[in-house]
Enzyme design. Sequence first.
Site, PDB file in Angstrom:
ATOM      1  N   GLU A 157       2.288  -1.001   4.533  1.00 54.57           N
ATOM      2  CA  GLU A 157       2.064   0.380   4.113  1.00 54.57           C
ATOM      3  C   GLU A 157       3.419   1.054   3.875  1.00 54.57           C
ATOM      4  OE1 GLU A 157      -0.641   2.233   3.563  1.00 54.57           O
ATOM      5  OE2 GLU A 157      -2.297   1.091   4.485  1.00 54.57           O
ATOM      6  N   ASP A 181      -3.374   2.423  -5.089  1.00 50.70           N
ATOM      7  CA  ASP A 181      -2.065   2.332  -4.425  1.00 50.70           C
ATOM      8  C   ASP A 181      -1.429   0.951  -4.576  1.00 50.70           C
ATOM      9  OD1 ASP A 181      -4.141   1.431  -2.558  1.00 50.70           O
ATOM     10  OD2 ASP A 181      -2.582   1.365  -1.024  1.00 50.70           O
ATOM     11  N   HIS A 232      -2.351  -3.150  -3.621  1.00 53.68           N
ATOM     12  CA  HIS A 232      -3.726  -3.004  -3.139  1.00 53.68           C
ATOM     13  C   HIS A 232      -4.661  -2.809  -4.343  1.00 53.68           C
ATOM     14  CE1 HIS A 232      -6.532  -0.989   0.060  1.00 53.68           C
ATOM     15  NE2 HIS A 232      -6.930  -2.203  -0.272  1.00 53.68           N
ATOM     16  N   THR A 257       0.487   4.986   1.864  1.00 52.46           N
ATOM     17  CA  THR A 257      -0.353   5.578   2.907  1.00 52.46           C
ATOM     18  C   THR A 257      -1.228   6.708   2.363  1.00 52.46           C
ATOM     19  OG1 THR A 257       1.446   7.085   3.458  1.00 52.46           O
ATOM     20  CG2 THR A 257       1.270   5.054   4.766  1.00 52.46           C
ATOM     21  N   HIS A 312       0.831  -1.201   0.000  1.00 49.15           N
ATOM     22  CA  HIS A 312       0.000   0.000   0.000  1.00 49.15           C
ATOM     23  C   HIS A 312       0.864   1.248   0.000  1.00 49.15           C
ATOM     24  CE1 HIS A 312      -3.609  -2.207   1.658  1.00 49.15           C
ATOM     25  NE2 HIS A 312      -2.655  -2.976   2.151  1.00 49.15           N
TER      26      HIS A 312
HETATM   27 ZN   LIG Z   1      -4.035   0.573   0.317  1.00 53.20          ZN
END
Ligand SMILES: [Zn+2]
Length: 244
Positions: free
Chosen positions: A116, A164, A154, A51, A49
């Site tokens: 993340e 992302d 993601h 953020t 991911h």
């Molecule tokens: Zn994400």
Amino acid sequence: MQRARPSCLIVLLACALGACMPLPPRNPLATWVPSPNHEPRRPVLIVLHATEQDSVQESLDTLRSRNGGGPVSAHYLIGRDGHRFQLVADSERAWHAGAGRWGTITDVNNTSIGIELDNDGASEYPETQVRALVALLGDLCDRLDIPRRQVIAHADMAPTRKVDPGKLFPWRQLAEAGFGVWPALTDEPLPSGFDPWLALRLFGYPIDDRAAAVRAFHLRFRGIDTEALDDEDLRILHALTQQP
Ligand SMILES: [Zn+2]
């Protein structure tokens, strides 16, 4: 200091002997006959991911509370300076993926590790941060026995909702380090009847919304965010179907 009374001592002694330990997890509908042959359930997928926030501190706060959609978390957060934070144990189910699917996996939170990366969604990923990610991926894949190709975006598993880690994420560099996949293109002509939608689906993409699936594919393999397939996409998809 007041002296402990005998009844308090008995309670303390009972706790020390295990009487205050939590009960083992068991179903009252069945007789508990515990076996020693078990271990924590293991994830099979790693989801990356961005953020999409402005600082590590802001993300540490969000990932321990909530965002606009409710409570959220991830197993790890990596700063732009390469510092790695862990927020949820590997064996636990973090709330990072949300609705979506990848291949036959329909509950991604249940079967994945979420990482993340501190990035506002529009910036390059610093080398230091990518190196820290590669080291973490090596640790996770080795320790948890996660296949190294099973590292996805993601956006891959939720193409209608997410973009992302975005078109600037260096997927090719990650593949060269041994994680995720990158197509080995050849000049061979495509087989007649090659179906790019079937190839997208076999690779893992949900294709209920075809334009969204193509956008996620473009973000990952071409660094663009357009929604129509072209000849280059077909070559990439065919190459991906040929890889183990
Ligand atoms: Zn994400």
